[in-house]
Write a protein that holds these residues in place. Structure first.
Motif, PDB file in Angstrom:
ATOM      1  N   ARG A 244      -3.320 -22.882  -6.890  1.00  9.01           N
ATOM      2  CA  ARG A 244      -3.624 -23.977  -6.041  1.00  9.01           C
ATOM      3  C   ARG A 244      -2.583 -23.717  -4.795  1.00  9.01           C
ATOM      4  O   ARG A 244      -1.420 -23.103  -4.663  1.00  9.01           O
ATOM      5  CB  ARG A 244      -3.455 -25.389  -6.568  1.00  9.01           C
ATOM      6  N   ASP A 245      -3.142 -24.061  -3.669  1.00 11.27           N
ATOM      7  CA  ASP A 245      -2.384 -23.969  -2.307  1.00 11.27           C
ATOM      8  C   ASP A 245      -2.382 -25.519  -1.812  1.00 11.27           C
ATOM      9  O   ASP A 245      -3.244 -25.861  -1.119  1.00 11.27           O
ATOM     10  CB  ASP A 245      -2.867 -23.148  -1.409  1.00 11.27           C
ATOM     11  N   ASN A 246      -1.367 -26.229  -1.973  1.00 17.46           N
ATOM     12  CA  ASN A 246      -1.388 -27.879  -1.740  1.00 17.46           C
ATOM     13  C   ASN A 246      -1.140 -27.840   0.015  1.00 17.46           C
ATOM     14  O   ASN A 246      -1.668 -28.811   0.422  1.00 17.46           O
ATOM     15  CB  ASN A 246      -0.010 -28.266  -2.233  1.00 17.46           C
ATOM     16  N   ALA A 247      -0.824 -26.798   0.618  1.00 12.01           N
ATOM     17  CA  ALA A 247      -0.878 -26.698   2.287  1.00 12.01           C
ATOM     18  C   ALA A 247      -2.466 -26.774   2.632  1.00 12.01           C
ATOM     19  O   ALA A 247      -2.695 -27.352   3.617  1.00 12.01           O
ATOM     20  CB  ALA A 247      -0.070 -25.724   2.749  1.00 12.01           C
ATOM     21  N   LYS A 248      -3.012 -26.196   1.883  1.00 12.15           N
ATOM     22  CA  LYS A 248      -4.749 -26.114   2.092  1.00 12.15           C
ATOM     23  C   LYS A 248      -5.488 -26.933   1.386  1.00 12.15           C
ATOM     24  O   LYS A 248      -6.707 -27.072   1.586  1.00 12.15           O
ATOM     25  CB  LYS A 248      -5.146 -24.540   1.969  1.00 12.15           C
ATOM     26  N   ASN A 249      -4.896 -27.953   0.392  1.00 12.22           N
ATOM     27  CA  ASN A 249      -5.706 -28.803  -0.341  1.00 12.22           C
ATOM     28  C   ASN A 249      -6.873 -28.037  -1.086  1.00 12.22           C
ATOM     29  O   ASN A 249      -7.873 -28.549  -1.175  1.00 12.22           O
ATOM     30  CB  ASN A 249      -6.330 -30.028   0.662  1.00 12.22           C
TER      31      ASN A 249
END
Length: 125
Positions: free
Chosen positions: A72-77
């Motif tokens: 996952r990439d939380n900065a990109k949701n």
């Protein structure tokens, strides 16, 4: 309050690779456990993989271990499912799900509160 949209499905030959994406909106993405599930016609939706909110913990069903990677990439949701060495039995509609939970990484379908519409993955032999 949470909307999920899967993408990246398609047709691939056995042995090939595909990366699925699930974009989230309308919630605080980083607090949600995210899961990938798949469903074939006439079969129940089955667990594939899950990842914790921070990305620090993952869980996989046995039949994809060593082939699939959830991230996952939380900065990109966004949550991803990298699928390698695909075989025809991987053919299914793949769904992402989200849940805020302190119960680890659920594998049960009914543990997830939010779902995307699914993306078709077809693996030819």
């Amino acid at each position: 309050q949470v909307q999920l949209v899967e993408s990246g499905g398609g047709l691939v030959q056995a042995g090939g690779s595909l990366r699925l994406s699930c974009a989230a909106s309308g919630g605080t993405f980083r607090i949600y456990v995210m899961g990938w599930f798949r469903q074939s016609p006439g079969k129940e939706r089955e667990f594939v993989a899950a990842i914790s909110g921070s990305g620090g913990s993952t869980s996989y069903v046995d039949f994809v271990k060593g082939r699939f990677t959830i991230s996952r990439d939380n900065a990109k949701n966004t949550v991803y499912l990298q699928m390698n060495n695909l075989n025809p039995e991987d053919t299914a509609v793949y769904y992402c799900g989200a849940v805020w939970t302190r119960r680890g990484l659920p594998r049960a379908t009914n543990a997830y509160e939010y779902w995307g519409q699914g993306t078709q993955v077809t693996v030819s032999s």
